[in-house]
Design a protein around this motif. Structure first.
Motif, short mmCIF file in Angstrom:
data_model
loop_
_atom_site.label_atom_id
_atom_site.label_comp_id
_atom_site.label_asym_id
_atom_site.label_seq_id
_atom_site.Cartn_x
_atom_site.Cartn_y
_atom_site.Cartn_z
N SER A 168 156.31 9.52 43.84
CA SER A 168 154.93 9.66 44.29
C SER A 168 154.08 10.18 43.15
O SER A 168 154.50 11.07 42.41
CB SER A 168 154.86 10.61 45.48
OG SER A 168 153.55 10.64 46.00
N LYS A 169 152.89 9.60 42.99
CA LYS A 169 152.00 10.04 41.92
C LYS A 169 150.60 10.27 42.46
O LYS A 169 150.03 9.39 43.12
CB LYS A 169 151.90 8.97 40.83
CG LYS A 169 153.19 8.70 40.09
CD LYS A 169 152.96 7.67 39.00
CE LYS A 169 154.30 7.26 38.40
NZ LYS A 169 154.23 6.01 37.67
N THR A 170 150.04 11.44 42.18
CA THR A 170 148.61 11.62 42.40
C THR A 170 147.92 11.30 41.08
O THR A 170 148.57 10.87 40.13
CB THR A 170 148.28 13.06 42.80
OG1 THR A 170 148.62 13.92 41.71
CG2 THR A 170 149.06 13.48 44.03
N LYS A 171 146.63 11.58 41.02
CA LYS A 171 145.93 11.30 39.76
C LYS A 171 146.49 12.16 38.64
O LYS A 171 146.64 11.73 37.51
CB LYS A 171 144.43 11.59 39.97
CG LYS A 171 143.55 11.06 38.85
CD LYS A 171 142.09 11.23 39.18
CE LYS A 171 141.70 12.65 38.86
NZ LYS A 171 140.32 12.84 38.49
N ASP A 172 146.86 13.42 38.99
CA ASP A 172 147.19 14.38 37.94
C ASP A 172 148.67 14.50 37.62
O ASP A 172 149.05 14.90 36.54
CB ASP A 172 146.71 15.79 38.35
CG ASP A 172 145.24 15.78 38.71
OD1 ASP A 172 144.87 16.35 39.74
OD2 ASP A 172 144.47 15.16 37.94
N GLU A 173 149.52 14.24 38.62
CA GLU A 173 150.94 14.52 38.39
C GLU A 173 151.76 13.66 39.34
O GLU A 173 151.23 12.99 40.21
CB GLU A 173 151.24 16.00 38.65
CG GLU A 173 150.76 16.38 40.05
CD GLU A 173 150.90 17.84 40.39
OE1 GLU A 173 151.29 18.62 39.52
OE2 GLU A 173 150.61 18.18 41.55
N GLY A 174 153.08 13.75 39.18
CA GLY A 174 153.92 12.98 40.11
C GLY A 174 155.32 13.56 40.14
O GLY A 174 155.66 14.49 39.40
N PHE A 175 156.14 13.00 41.05
CA PHE A 175 157.54 13.43 41.08
C PHE A 175 158.39 12.25 41.47
O PHE A 175 157.94 11.28 42.07
CB PHE A 175 157.74 14.61 42.03
CG PHE A 175 157.66 14.24 43.50
CD1 PHE A 175 156.44 14.26 44.17
CD2 PHE A 175 158.80 13.86 44.20
CE1 PHE A 175 156.37 13.92 45.50
CE2 PHE A 175 158.73 13.52 45.54
CZ PHE A 175 157.51 13.54 46.19
N ARG A 176 159.69 12.39 41.09
CA ARG A 176 160.65 11.38 41.51
C ARG A 176 161.86 12.09 42.06
O ARG A 176 162.36 13.05 41.46
CB ARG A 176 161.06 10.49 40.32
CG ARG A 176 162.03 9.37 40.74
CD ARG A 176 162.54 8.56 39.56
NE ARG A 176 161.47 7.86 38.90
CZ ARG A 176 161.18 7.97 37.59
NH1 ARG A 176 161.90 8.77 36.82
NH2 ARG A 176 160.19 7.29 37.05
N MET A 177 162.36 11.61 43.19
CA MET A 177 163.51 12.25 43.82
C MET A 177 164.52 11.20 44.23
O MET A 177 164.15 10.13 44.73
CB MET A 177 163.03 13.03 45.06
CG MET A 177 164.17 13.64 45.86
SD MET A 177 163.59 14.30 47.44
CE MET A 177 162.67 15.73 46.89
N HIS A 178 165.79 11.50 43.98
CA HIS A 178 166.84 10.58 44.42
C HIS A 178 167.79 11.34 45.33
O HIS A 178 168.27 12.42 44.98
CB HIS A 178 167.59 10.02 43.20
CG HIS A 178 168.74 9.14 43.61
ND1 HIS A 178 170.06 9.46 43.34
CD2 HIS A 178 168.77 7.97 44.28
CE1 HIS A 178 170.84 8.51 43.83
NE2 HIS A 178 170.09 7.61 44.40
#
Lengths: 449, 314
Positions: free
Chosen positions: A137-147
């Motif tokens: 998931s990404k917003t304008k400023d940052e994001g994350f990835r999860m597995h």
């Protein structure tokens, strides 16, 4: 006396094996769509109660500004091995990912979504669908990835999920979330492969989000755009739509009742008739004709002559826990006080419509001409364009009939009919013509005007 | 569709003494309510005046109510109804009560008297349900029904039971067979009416039904009237301050037995004699002739409300 402690901590297996059973696969996918729409509501600051029912039909002054933005897109794709849902509804911040989104349940102070109620939709859905889950998931400023590899996670006593932080998109128009799931169980695989699943899921999305689709969001399923399935409420110059609204303990209730628009063949379809109940704009009950919405309790039991009846009940609250929906969001909580009150008001506001239909079909199933003319003029209206007046009673303008006609029908023995035909010398005439002739004959000879 | 009005055209309406006593008792109560700060003269009265409009005349004359609507379901009476309107402030509508009740304004206080001349039917219970939902807080609802055994020419309690199960199944609750005996039908009728009313009031938190009336009487058929106020704590407080000492006909608790209106048969001369001794002490008898003790007591109960009929040679 020694005091011991019993272990009351939750087992992961409770969530992974048990509570996913209460929900169908389609409901799970709708839960994920709810989350996307919630993200959209947050990122665009949409006021659900005002936005979906604009204040006046033709007033462009009142068009909410969010409606002028491009609709967001939610793409759902699946096959026998992969499921994916991708949206551009704004994304999830790193802080929310760390503290809120993956908890089972909401903390009391959490700002809850409008369609997400219990804080379990995302978890229940992803765990039900498959065992290998990737969320990005990404917003304008940052994001994350999860597995999440589910089998090894379920054996781990820790209730945490590791994720990595990634860069944002820089552009709020493409900010969004993508969830990919693989490694399905056998049951889920079979359902995805079934011939009816896609159609059923399309239908559910089309109905449940009929107010959101094409206006705030576009949903595609395996590349096909889902068109909203409209609620066939109609009105005309001769027949209006009744409306009532009230507020009760933090819930705003708006009720509408009226006649259905005819389908292309000029008929009313019983399958579309009844009450439609929406919570925060999401359809919870479709075309209900059962006691759940008051038929047989306050309103008469539904019978085919009422197939021209359409009722809408909107429930809005900034706190979705106050709304009368069940945890599956398909079905109503009968104990809810606000729903008990609404049900009696639904019966009252619907009563004049049912009286109109009683008069229309008062003799067998033949429609009385005057009422039929009123019904013929009904044009479908966009539910989103209903009136601003706070309270309106259902009224129809019924022109008095010219001459009332009544249907005369009877059976006769073939031998007797033949005797009449022979006497008239009209062996080729059909039975109805013979009947008409004999009636006219008696009328002329025995009952002169 | 309902058949023609039965009683309006069959009975000489001006000569129903028990019904008139009931009306006068209801007016007496409304006057007491007015003194307890209920704004009775501002209420809108909706009733079933038929062609006689007796209650409309009384309420306008004695209570000052001047916003009135009479509902008649029999369309063949339309011309007679319009002709017989007693005052300009009475409007008439030719349609079933079911069509009118949902349109009663929530911004007005209502006095609604559903004065039916037939036994409880599912349509009547629908009307009661709608009234419970629609009537604004502070409104007064009265319902009158016939409580003779509803079977055609049959007193049999199983016939009555079958009738009630058809018309009112979900409002019966748990009942015994004896509840359908001829003498108990008024209680059973009241029970289903009250349950229908509660159903219509569902979800109206803070609002309750406060009983006032539970009459049983017979001018021909046995009839039953039940009525009360749909109100909040405000109305309850006002009710507690209402003067009730000599109003023996009131029934303000939900489990009261009915008040039976009994009309003794007396000549005009006898009534004048009795009146001069009213209110009499228990056991009093006129010197000139003997009357059954029950009749004297019955007369004492109703003498204030008992109409006097006279023939005018015009």
């Amino acid at each position: 006396m020694t005091t011991l402690q019993a272990n009351a901590s939750p087992e992961k297996s409770l969530f992974l094996d048990m509570f996913i059973r209460d929900l169908s696969l389609e409901d799970c996918i709708l839960d994920l769509v709810d989350n996307s729409i919630d993200a959209l509501i947050r990122s665009r600051n949409i006021n659900v109660s005002e936005a979906l029912i604009p204040l006046a039909t033709n007033s462009s002054r009142h068009k909410p500004k969010e409606a002028t933005l491009e609709p967001a897109v939610i793409e759902v794709t699946y096959d026998a091995k992969n499921f994916k849902i991708v949206d551009n509804c704004g994304g999830i911040s790193v802080k929310d990912a760390a503290e809120k989104v993956f908890r089972f349940g909401h903390s009391k102070k959490a700002v809850v979504g409008q369609l997400g109620v219990y804080g379990i939709g995302l978890k229940r859905a992803i765990f039900k669908i498959g065992n290998d889950i990737t969320i990005e998931s990404k917003t304008k400023d940052e994001g994350f990835r999860m597995h999440i590899p589910v089998p090894s996670w379920s054996n781990d006593p820790n209730w945490t999920l590791p994720f990595e932080v990634i860069a944002g998109t820089g552009d709020s128009n493409v900010a969004g979330t993508s969830i990919s799931i693989k490694d399905f169980g056998v049951e889920v695989t079979e359902r995805f492969k079934s011939g009816t699943f896609e159609g059923h899921l399309t239908e559910m999305i089309a109905r449940t989000y009929c107010l959101f689709l094409n206006r705030y969001v576009v949903v595609t399923l395996n590349g096909h755009k889902v068109e909203p399935s409209p609620i066939p409420l109609g009105k005309s110059e001769d027949a209006n739509v009744a409306k009532e609204e009230f507020e009760d303990s933090g819930v705003k209730v708006t009720l509408y009742a009226g006649l259905a628009a005819r389908d292309p063949t000029g008929e009313w379809r019983a399958i579309d008739a009844g009450w439609y109940v929406l919570c925060n704009g999401r359809l919870v009950v479709t075309a209900s004709r059962t006691e759940e919405t008051g038929w047989g309790a306050g309103m008469p039991t539904f019978v085919p002559k009422y197939r021209g009846f359409i009722g809408l009940a909107f429930f809005y609250s900034t706190n979705p826990l106050l709304l009368p929906w069940k945890t599956t969001k398909q079905g109503l909580n009968q104990e809810s006080l606000v729903f008990q009150r609404a049900r009696t008001r639904m019966a009252t506001i619907g009563r004049p419509v049912l009286s109109f239909l009683d008069k229309m079909y008062s003799s067998q199933e033949i429609e009385h001409e005057a009422q039929r003319q009123v019904a013929a003029g009904i044009k479908p209206l966009d539910v989103r364009d209903l009136t601003a007046k706070p309270q309106v009673t259902f009224k129809t303008i019924v022109k008095p009939p010219g001459e009332i006609t009544v249907r005369v029908q009877y059976s006769a023995k073939q031998s007797e009919l033949n005797r009449v035909k022979k006497s008239l010398g009209k062996n080729t005439w059909p039975a109805t013509r013979i009947g008409r002739y004999t009636f006219d004959h008696y009328l002329k000879t025995e009952c002169p005007e | 569709m309902k058949p023609k009005s039965k009683s309006a055209l069959n009975v000489q309406f001006d000569l129903r003494p028990a019904k008139q006593v009931e009306r006068r008792m209801i007016v007496d109560t409304l006057q007491r309510l007015a003194q307890a700060s209920f704004p009775i003269r501002d209420y809108k009265y909706t009733g079933m005046g038929s062609i006689h409009f007796v209650d409309f005349v009384i309420f306008h004359r004695l209570l000052g109510i001047n916003n009135m609507l009479s509902v008649e379901h029999d369309s063949s009476l339309e011309d007679r109804v319009k002709f017989n309107r007693p005052f300009k402030c009475v409007t008439t509508k030719i349609c079933p009560a079911t069509d009118v009740i949902p349109t009663l304004s929530q911004d007005e206080l209502h006095l609604l008297w559903l004065d039916y001349d037939e036994p409880v039917t599912s349509a009547i219970l629908t009307d009661v349900f709608l009234a419970g939902s629609q009537l604004s807080t502070g409104s007064i609802l009265i319902i009158t029904v016939d409580v003779e055994p509803p079977g055609k020419e049959s007193d049999d309690l199983y016939v009555s039971k079958a009738y009630f199960e058809t018309e009112a199944k979900k409002y019966l609750g748990s009942v015994d067979d004896k509840d359908f005996a001829k003498g108990n039908l008024h209680q059973t009728s009241r029970r289903v009416i009250m349950n229908a009313l509660k159903d219509g009031m569902a979800g109206r938190t803070g609002i309750d039904y406060y009983p006032l009336f539970y009459f049983v009487y017979a001018d021909g058929h046995r009839m039953m009237t039940v009525g009360g106020i749909i109100g909040s704590k405000v109305e309850k407080r006002k009710l507690n301050s209402m003067a009730v000492e000599d109003a023996t006909y009131l029934r303000m608790k939900p489990d009261n037995a009915a008040y039976e209106i009994k009309i003794p048969v007396l000549t005009r001369k006898e009534r004048q004699l009795l009146d001069s001794a009213m209110p009499c002490s228990t056991g009093w008898q006129p010197k000139e002739f003997a009357l059954p003790v029950n009749d004297i007591e019955a007369y004492r109960e109703i003498y204030r409300f008992f109409p006097a009929y006279a023939e005018l040679l015009l």
